[in-house]
Design a protein around this motif. Structure first.
Motif, PDB file in Angstrom:
ATOM      1  N   ARG A 168     -32.915 -52.863  -7.002  1.00  0.00           N
ATOM      2  CA  ARG A 168     -31.647 -53.503  -7.376  1.00  0.00           C
ATOM      3  C   ARG A 168     -31.792 -55.021  -7.377  1.00  0.00           C
ATOM      4  NH1 ARG A 168     -26.947 -51.107  -3.664  1.00  0.00           N
ATOM      5  NH2 ARG A 168     -25.847 -52.837  -4.696  1.00  0.00           N
ATOM      6  N   PHE A 169     -32.509 -55.554  -6.394  1.00  0.00           N
ATOM      7  CA  PHE A 169     -32.687 -57.001  -6.316  1.00  0.00           C
ATOM      8  C   PHE A 169     -33.498 -57.507  -7.509  1.00  0.00           C
ATOM      9  CE2 PHE A 169     -35.004 -60.786  -4.811  1.00  0.00           C
ATOM     10  CZ  PHE A 169     -33.936 -61.579  -4.412  1.00  0.00           C
ATOM     11  N   LYS A 170     -34.570 -56.800  -7.840  1.00  0.00           N
ATOM     12  CA  LYS A 170     -35.414 -57.210  -8.968  1.00  0.00           C
ATOM     13  C   LYS A 170     -34.675 -57.111 -10.296  1.00  0.00           C
ATOM     14  CE  LYS A 170     -39.852 -56.078  -6.821  1.00  0.00           C
ATOM     15  NZ  LYS A 170     -41.058 -55.194  -6.848  1.00  0.00           N
ATOM     16  N   SER A 171     -33.703 -56.193 -10.357  1.00  0.00           N
ATOM     17  CA  SER A 171     -32.941 -56.036 -11.597  1.00  0.00           C
ATOM     18  C   SER A 171     -31.834 -57.077 -11.729  1.00  0.00           C
ATOM     19  CB  SER A 171     -32.337 -54.630 -11.669  1.00  0.00           C
ATOM     20  OG  SER A 171     -31.339 -54.457 -10.678  1.00  0.00           O
ATOM     21  N   GLY A 172     -31.650 -57.920 -10.687  1.00  0.00           N
ATOM     22  CA  GLY A 172     -30.699 -59.023 -10.803  1.00  0.00           C
ATOM     23  C   GLY A 172     -29.412 -58.887 -10.017  1.00  0.00           C
ATOM     24  N   ASP A 173     -29.282 -57.862  -9.182  1.00  0.00           N
ATOM     25  CA  ASP A 173     -28.065 -57.702  -8.376  1.00  0.00           C
ATOM     26  C   ASP A 173     -27.965 -58.862  -7.390  1.00  0.00           C
ATOM     27  OD1 ASP A 173     -25.940 -56.911  -6.786  1.00  0.00           O
ATOM     28  OD2 ASP A 173     -26.542 -54.803  -6.751  1.00  0.00           O
ATOM     29  N   ARG A 174     -26.894 -59.630  -7.496  1.00  0.00           N
ATOM     30  CA  ARG A 174     -26.702 -60.790  -6.622  1.00  0.00           C
ATOM     31  C   ARG A 174     -25.343 -60.756  -5.924  1.00  0.00           C
ATOM     32  NH1 ARG A 174     -31.222 -60.473  -7.388  1.00  0.00           N
ATOM     33  NH2 ARG A 174     -32.759 -62.084  -7.957  1.00  0.00           N
TER      34      ARG A 174
END
Length: 422
Positions: free
Chosen positions: A166-172
């Motif tokens: 999720r972090f690598k996919s851009g979830d911020r």
């Protein structure tokens, strides 16, 4: 930052109890024994049972005296909670300071970022999810908090194991970043934690956000780098934090940031000037100068010697000698060995006889014929030998050997030293 405003507001409500000493008030409902069925034994026992029935494992880690753990305890006895967890998990709980907990931490390679903490493993013993549940205003909300944790553990898309993707996919999302940070801290993934902290430093930029309860929570629990923008603001605006939060909490937050910085990935590359400033920051948050000096002494010496500045390292230790009142024989023996092994030039050698005499003077009567005293004489002999003072070197080497014999130490290195100097 606009996209995280609503999340920040929600998180403010969730963690408010942590900063207002607000323990969830005991309800008037009668507590029953219809809650989670915690199995006795150690973690391996529970895992064996889980493999038999092909169920995942739920582990609650609590700390005696922790008000948040005490608030969670009655929620775990609720029938609805018990019905869900007993149907879906094999459950076990352990007190954080128990032998069973220590064995559990060692076997699974985890640490505890805060209490209480809820771990979930598959029946093979692989960690799939973890939660540090926050207290809620009502019993119903707190029940739902716990049930939501269990449901997430059963959903591969919501588990903490999916957080890296999720972090690598851009979830911020702010709450997601906080939970991912706690997960990385728990599994000791310092590289990922630093990346998350860098992201948080870019996300929270206004003074209002940084000093908010969410911002301070992040500083307390997650930030591991003194050079992170949030850390930089914290140490240059301490009065803002002290005006909003207890001095003890501010001090502990600063100490944690400095500790993780010094002993984290960058701990061995900080220049000496940066470490000196970190010592000053430690004093600013409320640590005495003497204690701050003691905590950072070796880090400062390491930095000076990395910079091939032996004179500065000697000067720093001599400053500390005048300041400290707790130095003893073992300290001098250790520092003599330290300089003999790490100094990049011989400018320190003239100081070693002075340090040796001080160590001997401060030695307790019970330390006269110990391994530590033998080591001190060994290092003194090495220094005299490097200074081309052979008579003094041979004499010190002989004292080291005789002391080592009395102390029943391994004589190999002492005998080799005497033989080398004859």
């Amino acid at each position: 930052m606009q996209n995280s405003k609503s999340t920040l507001a929600v998180f403010f409500i969730v963690v408010a109890s942590f900063f207002e000493n607000g323990i969830l008030l005991a309800q008037t409902q009668k507590i029953t024994n219809q809650g989670i069925n915690f199995i006795s034994g150690d973690f391996n026992t529970i895992l064996t049972k889980a493999k038999t029935v092909k169920k995942p494992v739920f582990v609650e880690v609590y700390l005696n005296g922790c008000p948040h753990c005490e608030a969670l305890a009655p929620v775990l006895t609720e029938k609805s909670v018990g019905d869900f967890f007993n149907a879906n998990f094999i459950s076990w709980k352990t007190e954080a300071n128990s032998k069973e907990s220590a064995a559990f931490q060692k076997s699974k390679g985890v640490t505890y970022p805060e209490f209480p903490i809820m771990f979930f493993f598959d029946f093979n013993g692989d960690l799939i999810h973890l939660v540090t549940p926050a207290e809620r205003k009502t019993r119903a909300e707190f029940i739902e908090e716990v049930l939501a944790a269990g449901r997430a553990a059963l959903d591969p898309m919501q588990r903490t194991g999916s957080y890296a993707t999720r972090f690598k996919s851009g979830d911020r999302d702010l709450m997601f970043l906080i939970n991912y940070g706690k997960y990385c801290k728990t599994i000791k993934d310092q590289i990922a934690l630093t990346e998350i902290n860098d992201t948080l430093g870019k996300l929270l930029t206004s003074p209002q956000d940084i000093t908010s309860q969410a911002g301070f929570y992040i500083l307390q629990r997650l930030i591991n780098d003194v050079d992170n923008p949030l850390s930089a603001y914290f140490f240059t605006h301490l009065n803002e934090f002290k005006s909003k939060y207890p001095a003890k909490d501010v001090k502990e937050a600063g100490e944690a940031i400095l500790f993780h910085s010094l002993y984290g990935p960058k701990g061995d590359v900080y220049p000496s000037a940066r470490i000196v400033n970190m010592r000053k920051d430690m004093v600013k948050i409320g640590v005495t100068e003497t204690e701050a000096s003691a905590r950072l002494l070796l880090k400062e010496l390491d930095a000076y010697l990395r910079e091939k500045n032996t004179k500065a390292a000697v000067r720093r230790f001599n400053e500390y000698r005048k300041q400290a009142s707790s130095l003893g024989l073992s300290d001098y023996a250790y520092l003599m060995k330290y300089f003999n092994e790490k100094a990049t030039d011989n400018s320190y050698l003239s100081e070693l006889p002075i340090w040796a005499n001080e160590g001997i003077r401060l030695a307790k009567s019970t330390e006269a014929n110990t391994k530590v005293m033998a080591s001190l004489y060994y290092e003194l002999a090495e220094a005299y030998w490097k200074m081309d003072k052979k008579p003094e070197a041979i004499k010190s080497a002989g004292k080291g050997l005789e002391t080592a014999k009395t102390a029943k130490d391994d004589l190999t290195r002492f005998q080799e030293q005497v033989g080398r100097m004859k």
